[in-house]
Design a protein around this motif. Structure first.
Motif, mmCIF file in Angstrom:
data_model
loop_
_atom_site.group_PDB
_atom_site.id
_atom_site.type_symbol
_atom_site.label_atom_id
_atom_site.label_comp_id
_atom_site.label_asym_id
_atom_site.label_seq_id
_atom_site.Cartn_x
_atom_site.Cartn_y
_atom_site.Cartn_z
ATOM 1 N N TYR A 268 0.986 -1.528 -0.194
ATOM 2 C CA TYR A 268 -0.063 0.125 0.038
ATOM 3 C C TYR A 268 0.760 1.074 0.677
ATOM 4 N N HIS A 269 2.296 1.000 0.808
ATOM 5 C CA HIS A 269 2.822 2.264 0.736
ATOM 6 C C HIS A 269 4.300 1.863 -0.397
ATOM 7 N N ASP A 270 4.192 0.806 -1.070
ATOM 8 C CA ASP A 270 5.183 1.468 -2.126
ATOM 9 C C ASP A 270 4.233 -0.102 -3.323
ATOM 10 N N LEU A 271 4.772 1.081 -4.688
ATOM 11 C CA LEU A 271 3.512 0.346 -5.175
ATOM 12 C C LEU A 271 4.592 -0.224 -6.691
ATOM 13 N N ASP A 272 6.031 0.628 -6.241
ATOM 14 C CA ASP A 272 6.821 -0.337 -7.092
ATOM 15 C C ASP A 272 6.974 -1.348 -7.194
ATOM 16 N N GLU A 368 -3.062 0.793 -9.598
ATOM 17 C CA GLU A 368 -4.770 1.819 -9.011
ATOM 18 C C GLU A 368 -6.230 1.703 -8.505
ATOM 19 N N LEU A 369 -5.918 0.410 -7.859
ATOM 20 C CA LEU A 369 -7.298 -0.337 -7.270
ATOM 21 C C LEU A 369 -6.160 0.208 -5.711
ATOM 22 N N PHE A 370 -4.457 0.321 -5.127
ATOM 23 C CA PHE A 370 -3.392 0.227 -4.124
ATOM 24 C C PHE A 370 -4.240 1.857 -4.107
ATOM 25 N N LYS A 371 -3.748 2.436 -5.220
ATOM 26 C CA LYS A 371 -4.235 4.088 -4.703
ATOM 27 C C LYS A 371 -5.082 4.379 -4.643
ATOM 28 N N ARG A 372 -5.979 3.305 -4.249
ATOM 29 C CA ARG A 372 -7.789 4.237 -3.866
ATOM 30 C C ARG A 372 -8.017 3.194 -2.837
ATOM 31 N N ILE A 373 -7.405 1.989 -2.008
ATOM 32 C CA ILE A 373 -8.085 2.246 -1.125
ATOM 33 C C ILE A 373 -6.776 1.152 0.082
ATOM 34 N N ARG A 374 -7.590 0.685 1.759
ATOM 35 C CA ARG A 374 -6.636 0.855 2.912
ATOM 36 C C ARG A 374 -6.976 0.184 2.985
ATOM 37 N N GLY A 375 -7.524 -1.152 2.454
ATOM 38 C CA GLY A 375 -8.131 -2.618 2.858
ATOM 39 C C GLY A 375 -8.799 -2.798 2.213
ATOM 40 N N PHE A 376 -8.794 -4.572 2.424
ATOM 41 C CA PHE A 376 -10.531 -5.527 1.539
ATOM 42 C C PHE A 376 -9.939 -6.454 1.936
#
Length: 403
Positions: A268-272, A368-376
């Protein structure tokens, strides 16, 4: 070393096997590395080294009847819907080389901004519903929509036709419970899709565009060009091989990420690191579990002669859990060393031409999903697996999302 069927059973049509094939694979690797199923009429290889060598041996292990175990999909006609995937050299090399002139890495790179737009569009709609606390179906609302839209974008299918094309493509892949072959409904959907693409090719013949369909019609090597039927076969192959497997990859990534929150939380903090998530999912639970070949000439393995004309299955799903190659293979470890040991896209002459497209789509979609959510949280009790002899993944993956 073959083991009688009664001791270890591999039935690619069995529902228990679909729920969790990995214990079956482990027994095959340990007890029957060369397995024979007399009743269904096939042999199978399950160890990593054997599967890799099987992919690379495209002379003795022929693709001429296609790569599916389903009887109706197999045979000399397979190339009509599976293009060069159902051919051997020199026909395979000729067609693949011509197609490669249109289906270039550059074309895929230039598509990425549009893939991002399409992903955002579907995510916005899904997350709008998730905001109110509703359960959303990740497959029906996102993972099942994006890959076919990307393929349609690439081919140049007009926007107003895309929902209909997606419905047809779903129809091609749909299997009823307990059916071991391609159902009538899927045959009808295939015909309808063929008719649509045939008309689209005829339109491009009159007026070229800047899409893949036009690029394929223009592709030429020393005066040799693709026929309409060959272009049609490749477009259809993209629907079967490119759409279904990417949908399953996206859902498998979400499912195993949910099961392994410690592996997922740093992303979540490192999209790379998202490409590493994609690679481990491809290893741990690959969409494409088994591929068929025909033995051409006699093949000797494990002190056994496999007769000419017999079907041999290669099991990349099993190869990826082989402890001879991967330490602790049943652990889901994002960032583990995989490298060239990944066999999800095959190996050798038939290495998947769409591998870079699948990886790009998965990376973009998950980022793109992880830019928009905190968890699922996945609602496992209501998740529905696909029942297919060769593809592994979910038909429905309900989840609640923290936007």
């Amino acid at each position: 070393m073959t083991v009688p069927t009664s001791e270890v059973i591999l039935d690619p049509y069995d529902y228990d096997f679909h729920e969790d094939p990995y214990p079956y694979y482990k027994r095959l690797r340990d007890e029957a590395p060369l397995y024979h199923n007399d009743e269904l009429g096939f042999w199978a290889l399950s160890r990593h080294q054997d599967v890799r060598e099987g992919f690379r041996n495209s002379t003795t292990l022929s693709n001429r009847d296609g790569v599916s175990l389903d009887p109706i999909s197999r045979g000399p006609h397979a190339s009509k819907t599976m293009s060069f995937l159902a051919m051997d050299d020199p026909a395979h090399l000729r067609l693949r080389t011509l197609v490669s002139k249109g289906f270039t890495p550059r074309r895929i790179r230039e598509l990425e901004p549009r893939v991002t737009e399409l992903a955002v569009q579907h995510l916005d709609a899904m997350l709008e519903r998730a905001r109110s606390g509703e359960t959303v179906d990740y497959v029906a609302e996102f993972a099942g929509k994006l890959p076919m839209d990307v393929i349609s974008e690439l081919m140049g299918v007009p926007l107003e036709d895309r929902d209909r094309i997606r419905a047809m493509a779903d129809g091609v892949m749909h299997r009823e419970d307990g059916v071991n072959d391609v159902p009538q409904s899927a045959i009808e959907a295939s015909i309808n899709l063929m008719v649509y693409y045939h008309e689209m090719i005829a339109d491009r013949r009159k007026k070229l565009s800047d899409d893949l369909t036009s690029a394929l019609l223009e592709a030429e090597i020393d005066g040799d060009r693709l026929t309409d039927e060959e272009v049609l076969g490749f477009l259809f192959l993209m629907v079967i091989a490119g759409n279904e497997t990417t949908t399953k990859l996206l859902a498998n990534a979400a499912f195993w990420g949910h099961r392994n929150p410690d592996q997922l939380s740093p992303l979540y903090h490192d999209l790379d690191k998202i490409p590493l998530w994609v690679e481990e999912t491809l290893r741990y639970d690959t969409s494409s579990q088994l591929l068929a070949r025909v033995v051409a000439g006699d093949l000797n393995l494990y002190d056994t002669t496999i007769p000419d004309g017999d079907i041999l299955l290669l099991l990349p799903g099993s190869a990826h859990r082989d402890e001879r190659v991967f330490p602790d293979p049943d652990d889901y470890v994002i960032g583990r060393e995989i490298g060239s040991n990944l066999l999800s896209f095959g190996s050798g002459a038939h290495f998947c031409l769409g591998a870079h497209l699948a990886r790009m789509e998965a990376r973009v979609a998950l980022a793109e999903l992880f830019k928009r959510i905190r968890g699922f949280e996945v609602d496992e009790a209501n998740a529905v697996r696909v029942h297919s002899s060769s593809v592994r993944g979910f038909a429905h993956l309900p989840m609640t999302v923290e936007v």
